[in-house]
Design a protein around this motif. Structure first.
Motif, PDB file in Angstrom:
ATOM      1  N   GLN A  48      42.243  33.574  42.148  1.00 25.57           N
ATOM      2  CA  GLN A  48      41.462  34.681  41.610  1.00 25.57           C
ATOM      3  C   GLN A  48      41.106  35.702  42.671  1.00 25.57           C
ATOM      4  O   GLN A  48      40.636  36.777  42.343  1.00 25.57           O
ATOM      5  CB  GLN A  48      40.172  34.167  40.977  1.00 25.57           C
ATOM      6  N   SER A 129      38.364  46.571  36.827  1.00 25.06           N
ATOM      7  CA  SER A 129      38.244  45.311  36.106  1.00 25.06           C
ATOM      8  C   SER A 129      39.347  45.282  35.066  1.00 25.06           C
ATOM      9  O   SER A 129      39.354  46.088  34.142  1.00 25.06           O
ATOM     10  CB  SER A 129      36.878  45.207  35.438  1.00 25.06           C
ATOM     11  N   GLN A 131      40.989  43.708  32.023  1.00 27.54           N
ATOM     12  CA  GLN A 131      40.587  42.839  30.928  1.00 27.54           C
ATOM     13  C   GLN A 131      41.766  42.561  30.005  1.00 27.54           C
ATOM     14  O   GLN A 131      42.560  43.459  29.800  1.00 27.54           O
ATOM     15  CB  GLN A 131      39.449  43.469  30.146  1.00 27.54           C
ATOM     16  N   PRO A 132      41.939  41.401  29.501  1.00 27.83           N
ATOM     17  CA  PRO A 132      41.037  40.256  29.467  1.00 27.83           C
ATOM     18  C   PRO A 132      41.225  39.278  30.616  1.00 27.83           C
ATOM     19  O   PRO A 132      40.767  38.140  30.538  1.00 27.83           O
ATOM     20  CB  PRO A 132      41.387  39.608  28.131  1.00 27.83           C
ATOM     21  N   ASN A 134      40.015  39.376  33.719  1.00 27.36           N
ATOM     22  CA  ASN A 134      38.850  39.263  34.591  1.00 27.36           C
ATOM     23  C   ASN A 134      39.217  39.354  36.063  1.00 27.36           C
ATOM     24  O   ASN A 134      38.810  38.553  36.884  1.00 27.36           O
ATOM     25  CB  ASN A 134      38.058  37.980  34.308  1.00 27.36           C
ATOM     26  N   ASN A 136      38.635  41.623  39.227  1.00 25.02           N
ATOM     27  CA  ASN A 136      37.640  42.622  39.612  1.00 25.02           C
ATOM     28  C   ASN A 136      37.815  43.031  41.070  1.00 25.02           C
ATOM     29  O   ASN A 136      37.973  42.175  41.938  1.00 25.02           O
ATOM     30  CB  ASN A 136      36.225  42.060  39.437  1.00 25.02           C
ATOM     31  N   ASN A 162      33.743  49.023  36.310  1.00 26.62           N
ATOM     32  CA  ASN A 162      32.542  48.189  36.233  1.00 26.62           C
ATOM     33  C   ASN A 162      31.528  48.528  37.330  1.00 26.62           C
ATOM     34  O   ASN A 162      30.677  47.725  37.651  1.00 26.62           O
ATOM     35  CB  ASN A 162      32.899  46.699  36.246  1.00 26.62           C
TER      36      ASN A 162
END
Length: 180
Positions: A48, A129, A131-132, A134, A136, A162
């Motif tokens: 991530q 950001s 999406q979906p 996530n 960032n 964001n």
């Protein structure tokens, strides 16, 4: 012993601890240790955290790169604002510009192909950001942030800002289309 009344002896750490209190302290300590070791583990194996680069740039220099890509690879236009959709060749550098209150241009990428995505802001700090999924990141003026991406699923993905960037912040949306 009551926590409301002051201790009869001033050396509080020599007072006996209640079993329930000791249990909660032990649970908190174990949880802290688990989190302490999970954070570096997740950083390495969690997939991530982007392993990108950042370079100094100017808004004018970055804007030239974006416009060159738009001129060479536009396939269509979308929305009432006529935003170009760019389909760059696989393995190429892709440029995405953040400005009040817009992500420019929309991107069309091929599933399973790898791209180097360059992002920069023309004015304020913006948040990228995706999406979906996530994903960032912060996009800062004066810096060109570069990440390597390989889309693994087809569909339409929305880019949301964001980081509050002004009165129309809620309308700062962009698109990435991933096709087979």
């Amino acid at each position: 012993m009551s926590a409301i009344l002051p201790p009869s002896e001033r050396i509080w750490w020599k007072q006996p601890i209640d079993r329930a209190e000791g249990t909660w302290v032990a649970i908190a300590l174990v949880w802290c240790l688990i989190m302490f070791f999970m954070m570096p583990y997740w950083h390495v194996y969690g997939k991530q955290n982007y392993k990108g680069e950042a370079y100094r740039t100017t808004p004018a220099a970055f804007s030239v790169k974006v416009e060159e890509m738009v001129q060479n690879h536009t396939v269509r236009h979308v929305t009432d604002r006529n935003i170009p959709v760019v389909r760059p060749p696989a393995g190429s550098d892709v440029y995405l510009l953040a400005r009040l209150w817009d992500w420019y241009p929309a991107l069309e990428l091929r599933k399973g192909e790898t791209y180097r995505l360059h992002m920069s802001s023309m004015d304020w700090q913006h948040g990228f950001s995706l999406q979906p999924l996530n994903i960032n990141m912060q996009i800062l003026p004066g810096y060109e942030t570069v990440i390597t991406i390989t889309p693994d699923s087809s569909g339409e993905f929305t880019i949301v800002c964001n980081e509050y960037c002004g009165i129309l912040h809620h309308q700062m949306l962009g698109k990435i289309y991933v096709v087979d």
